[in-house]
Design a protein around this motif. Structure first.
Motif, PDB file in Angstrom:
ATOM      1  N   MET A   1       0.832  -1.211   0.000  1.00 15.54           N
ATOM      2  CA  MET A   1       0.000   0.000   0.000  1.00 15.54           C
ATOM      3  C   MET A   1       0.866   1.260   0.000  1.00 15.54           C
ATOM      4  N   LEU A   5       1.485   4.167  -2.893  1.00 14.75           N
ATOM      5  CA  LEU A   5       1.380   5.608  -2.652  1.00 14.75           C
ATOM      6  C   LEU A   5       2.659   6.317  -3.095  1.00 14.75           C
ATOM      7  N   VAL A  12       3.690  11.714  -9.901  1.00 10.92           N
ATOM      8  CA  VAL A  12       3.272  13.115  -9.905  1.00 10.92           C
ATOM      9  C   VAL A  12       4.492  14.024  -9.976  1.00 10.92           C
TER      10      VAL A  12
ATOM     11  N   ALA B  79      -3.054  -1.544  10.781  1.00  9.09           N
ATOM     12  CA  ALA B  79      -2.150  -1.120   9.708  1.00  9.09           C
ATOM     13  C   ALA B  79      -2.944  -0.559   8.528  1.00  9.09           C
ATOM     14  N   ALA B  83      -2.920   3.249   7.097  1.00  9.52           N
ATOM     15  CA  ALA B  83      -2.647   3.625   5.710  1.00  9.52           C
ATOM     16  C   ALA B  83      -3.779   4.489   5.164  1.00  9.52           C
ATOM     17  N   THR B  86      -3.520   7.922   6.633  1.00  5.30           N
ATOM     18  CA  THR B  86      -2.398   8.652   6.029  1.00  5.30           C
ATOM     19  C   THR B  86      -2.778   9.166   4.644  1.00  5.30           C
ATOM     20  N   ALA B  87      -3.385   8.295   3.838  1.00  2.00           N
ATOM     21  CA  ALA B  87      -3.769   8.709   2.485  1.00  2.00           C
ATOM     22  C   ALA B  87      -4.777   9.850   2.548  1.00  2.00           C
ATOM     23  N   LEU B  90      -3.005  13.043   3.476  1.00  2.00           N
ATOM     24  CA  LEU B  90      -2.302  13.602   2.316  1.00  2.00           C
ATOM     25  C   LEU B  90      -3.289  14.253   1.354  1.00  2.00           C
ATOM     26  N   LEU B 261      -0.513  20.547 -10.488  1.00  2.00           N
ATOM     27  CA  LEU B 261       0.229  19.498  -9.793  1.00  2.00           C
ATOM     28  C   LEU B 261      -0.488  19.082  -8.517  1.00  2.00           C
ATOM     29  N   ALA B 264      -3.486  17.120  -9.304  1.00  2.00           N
ATOM     30  CA  ALA B 264      -3.143  15.719  -9.596  1.00  2.00           C
ATOM     31  C   ALA B 264      -2.864  14.977  -8.291  1.00  2.00           C
ATOM     32  N   ALA B 265      -2.202  15.658  -7.359  1.00  2.00           N
ATOM     33  CA  ALA B 265      -1.909  15.030  -6.066  1.00  2.00           C
ATOM     34  C   ALA B 265      -3.205  14.714  -5.330  1.00  2.00           C
ATOM     35  N   VAL B 268      -4.535  11.555  -6.988  1.00  2.00           N
ATOM     36  CA  VAL B 268      -3.726  10.366  -6.671  1.00  2.00           C
ATOM     37  C   VAL B 268      -3.915   9.955  -5.216  1.00  2.00           C
ATOM     38  N   THR B 269      -3.829  10.911  -4.296  1.00  2.00           N
ATOM     39  CA  THR B 269      -3.992  10.557  -2.877  1.00  2.00           C
ATOM     40  C   THR B 269      -5.424  10.110  -2.616  1.00  2.00           C
ATOM     41  N   ALA B 275      -8.482   3.082  -2.320  1.00  2.00           N
ATOM     42  CA  ALA B 275      -7.945   1.723  -2.373  1.00  2.00           C
ATOM     43  C   ALA B 275      -7.773   1.178  -0.955  1.00  2.00           C
ATOM     44  N   CYS B 276      -7.266   1.994  -0.051  1.00  9.33           N
ATOM     45  CA  CYS B 276      -7.090   1.565   1.339  1.00  9.33           C
ATOM     46  C   CYS B 276      -8.431   1.225   1.965  1.00  9.33           C
ATOM     47  N   LEU B 279      -9.654  -2.093   0.643  1.00  9.28           N
ATOM     48  CA  LEU B 279      -8.937  -3.226   1.226  1.00  9.28           C
ATOM     49  C   LEU B 279      -9.398  -3.478   2.658  1.00  9.28           C
TER      50      LEU B 279
END
Lengths: 269, 508
Positions: A1, A5, A12, B79, B83, B86-87, B90, B261, B264-265, B268-269, B275-276, B279
């Motif tokens: 994971m 990331l 990016v 865990a 994650a 954290t994502a 971000l 930018l 895009a971040a 992505v984050t 995804a986290c 899961l």
């Protein structure tokens, strides 16, 4: 994971680096800049016997490079070559009595002007009849190859002067002193430089009939660089360097230096 | 994540092929053929099989957590939760930084440089018109006593407008030292100008000359004043306007690089957070025999909303900034420059009439300024007049691009009328008909100029409105984003906790 990331974030970052690479190069990105100056105009841009270049334009170029935090290298450029050195990238800045015109602006970006000069008239010390451009009617003036100053008198001002073609300014001065010409007319700083170099008392009339904006030629598209040069020119006037340099190079010529002020900029876009 | 069940010891060599097949395919009940359903396959001879099987496959009821799960499962849940958090952190960091820089860009352009252009253009206009009014007043002589008073009044009005614009420009210059020095220098010069202009006007009034050029001493004083104005003060005011353009360009370029930018971040984050969450959802479903955890599903929905809404808001703010610059600020700046140069151009007409010695110079500066605003190739003013009168439309120069469109066409038409009036006016001067030339300058020429200037003003106002619309829209969008952000963060925190906490509690 976390690996996912990290991979995504580095993607990016890569994209970001790619974008930065697409930006056209600006003089502000260089460490060292090449400045083209005239080798043939005394007090403006002149090659000394030892090969080094000196003059007002050289000092202006050095000041601008210093303000931008760059190391400067000087290369000589004649009038006809000015556009080519900048479009070909052989020089980053052209500081060579380069008059801003709409025609030139199609291919070259101009920062500044760093100096506003006027078309003026240089005569023999005993000449009293020539005080302004209209007094050139019927008189002999020289036309140097590649310069349009004489044509501006005849066409733009409509004064019927007799135009004598001559190879260069040195030949003009010789012909003027020998009485084969009555006056030389061009940019006042060029005339001032010629008068100082000659030293025999040739006189500037301070007729000041055509305003000429002398700019810094740059590669078209380097707006950021052009703006940085404009800021450097502003500080050159604000900190008194411009007045000092003009006094140093033209103070003895009779050129009217009573008003030294930052010129109205052309604008970079 | 979940390892394969350890079952080999339970399927010893004693089993037949049928059993093996049954074992291989049987999932939930794992019965050997012939066995009674419900009778758990827990013969004492296979001590390991049932426990392993149950642990791995049958997802024990929460009341009976397996031994191996005691240490592994909460750790994995924690865990995965870590994650996810954290994502999400971000994601919101990227959103906040993106909204922050887009907001900075809008503020610099909308509240700082934009108003500075208006203030400094107003300064140039006021200064330039002061000088033009003085020149007009000096030309009028005794015959136009009434109009002379009006011109002096207008001079004084422009002076107070210029002073107000100077104060405003100083206030907006912030801590830019070069700009402040420039404004200080204009302020100093303006004092000297007023003194010279005042003396010239006084001396002119005493001389009592007829309409036309005043006595030489008046011309001499005015020359000093106008030189100060045109060579020292006006260029500085003009450069201040240009400097605002520089600030806007740099801000816009920075934003164009960073905001996409960060956008895009955000995406992505956001995808990583989703995804986290997926899961986590999957793991809990398998481990705890639940189809879905509603709280985590809601968290995923909020995350999707945050990504779509946040990336959308950043994109719109960026687009608004771009529109505000290209369709608002840039044209406003260009028209402001054109108005400034045009005003000084019409002053050159009066100066041309006023100062015979310098008439050639003023005629040349008039041509030069005309060509700066509307460029047509011409070697002298006569040639330029002829080309304008012919109806040329392929202008270069400041207004070249702006000349398109209905508003632009009105500007071009008015400009043509003004240049035609100039042609007539100069013909009068050349014929030595000075009184008529003064009348033309104060009458039809001035009127034509004012009409031309009004069309420029209209064009500028249209772009100013577009500018304010774009900046306002960008700021509103970001404002909504900032308002929603705390709720999204708080809501997601609660939802993730609600989704995970009960499961973890089962292990206590």
């Amino acid at each position: 994971m976390r690996r996912l990331l990290a991979a995504a974030l580095s993607l990016v970052a890569l994209a970001g680096a790619g974008c930065a690479g697409d930006r056209p190069e600006s003089v502000v990105d260089l460490d060292e800049i090449v400045i083209a100056v005239r080798p043939d105009l005394p007090s403006i841009g002149y090659r000394r016997p030892d090969g080094t270049l000196e003059g007002f334009d050289v000092d202006v170029g050095r000041y601008i490079a210093g303000r931008l935090g760059k190391k400067a290298t000087f290369v000589p450029v004649y009038a006809a070559e000015r556009e080519r050195v900048v479009t070909s990238g052989r020089a980053d800045l052209v500081v060579a009595t380069y008059t801003i015109s709409m025609d030139r602006k199609q291919r070259v970006l101009f920062a500044g002007p760093y100096h506003v000069s006027y078309q003026d008239i240089l005569v023999r010390p005993d000449e009293t009849a020539i005080r302004g451009v209209r007094d050139l009617k019927g008189r002999r003036i020289c036309e140097v190859q590649g310069a349009n100053a004489a044509q501006r008198v005849v066409e733009e001002r409509g004064v019927a002067a007799e135009v004598v073609p001559v190879r260069d300014y040195a030949a003009c001065v010789a012909a003027l002193k020998a009485g084969r010409l009555d006056a030389i007319t061009t940019n006042d700083v060029i005339l001032a430089g010629l008068a100082i170099q000659d030293g025999s008392g040739l006189r500037l009339t301070n007729a000041r009939f055509n305003e000429q904006r002398t700019g810094v030629g740059m590669r078209k598209g380097d707006i950021e660089g052009c703006e940085a040069v404009n800021r450097a020119i502003t500080s050159m006037y604000q900190d008194g360097t411009a007045a000092r340099l003009l006094g140093r190079w033209f103070g003895r010529s009779g050129l009217d230096l009573s008003t030294v002020a930052v010129p109205q900029f052309e604008g970079c876009s | 994540m979940t390892g394969p069940p350890v079952r080999a010891p339970g399927h010893g060599p004693g089993h037949g092929p049928g059993q093996a097949t049954g074992q291989a395919t049987g999932q939930v009940t794992a019965q050997a053929p012939g066995q009674v359903p419900g009778q758990a396959a827990v013969p004492a001879s296979h001590p390991l099989t049932p426990a392993q099987l149950a642990d791995a496959r049958l997802a024990p009821s929460p009341a009976r957590p397996s031994r191996s799960g005691r240490s592994g499962v909460p750790g994995r849940v924690l865990a995965l939760t870590g994650a996810t958090v954290t994502a999400l952190a971000l994601l919101f960091a990227a959103l906040a930084v993106g909204a922050g820089s887009a907001g900075d860009g809008l503020r610099v352009i909308g509240r700082d440089a934009g108003p500075q252009v208006v203030a400094t253009a107003g300064l140039y206009f006021g200064l330039s018109d002061m000088d033009a009014q003085v020149a007009d007043a000096l030309l009028m002589g005794e015959e136009y006593a009434e109009r002379r008073r009006a011109a002096v009044a207008r001079y004084e009005q422009r002076r107070s407008e210029a002073n107000a614009a100077l104060l405003k420009a100083f206030e907006l210059s912030g801590d830019d030292r070069a700009e402040r020095r420039t404004i200080q220098s204009v302020l100093d010069g303006l004092g000297r100008y007023e003194q010279l202009a005042g003396q010239a006007l006084l001396l002119d009034a005493r001389s009592g000359h007829a309409a036309g050029p005043p006595p030489a001493e008046v011309v001499g004083l005015y020359r000093q004043a106008t030189d100060l104005m045109r060579r020292v003060l006006l260029p500085q005011a003009y450069n201040l306007t240009l400097e605002s353009g520089t600030i806007v360009r740099a801000t816009h370029d920075d934003n164009s690089a960073t905001v996409p930018l960060l956008r895009a971040a955000v995406i992505v984050t956001g995808l990583a957070a989703l995804a986290c969450l997926a899961l986590l959802q999957l793991y809990l479903a398998r481990r705890f025999r639940r189809l879905v955890a509603p709280a985590l599903l809601a968290a995923a929905a909020v995350t999707v909303a945050a990504v779509v809404g946040g990336a959308g808001a950043l994109g719109r703010a960026q687009a608004d900034l771009h529109t505000g610059k290209r369709e608002g600020f840039d044209p406003v700046l260009t028209v402001a420059r054109a108005r400034a140069i045009s005003n000084s151009m019409q002053g050159d007409q009066s100066r041309y009439l006023l100062d015979k010695e310098r008439a050639d110079t003023y005629e040349h500066t008039f041509l030069d300024k005309s060509q700066t605003v509307f460029y047509l190739p011409a070697g002298n003013l006569g040639g330029y007049h002829a080309k304008v009168a012919e109806g040329a439309t392929d202008f270069l120069g400041l207004m070249g691009v702006q000349a398109a469109g209905a508003d632009g066409q009105r500007v071009v038409a008015a400009y043509r009328t003004f240049q035609e009036a100039d042609t007539t006016f100069r013909a009068l001067v050349r014929d030595g008909r000075h009184r008529e030339a003064v009348a033309a300058r104060l009458g039809p020429v001035r009127e034509a100029f004012d009409a031309y200037d009004r069309t420029l003003l209209a064009l500028s106002q249209r772009h100013q409105a577009a500018f304010e619309r774009a900046i306002g829209s960008g700021e509103r969008g970001l404002d909504i984003l900032w308002r929603l952000l705390p709720f999204a963060i708080g809501g997601l925190g609660l939802l993730v906790a609600a989704g995970v906490w009960p499961r973890l509690k089962e292990y206590r």
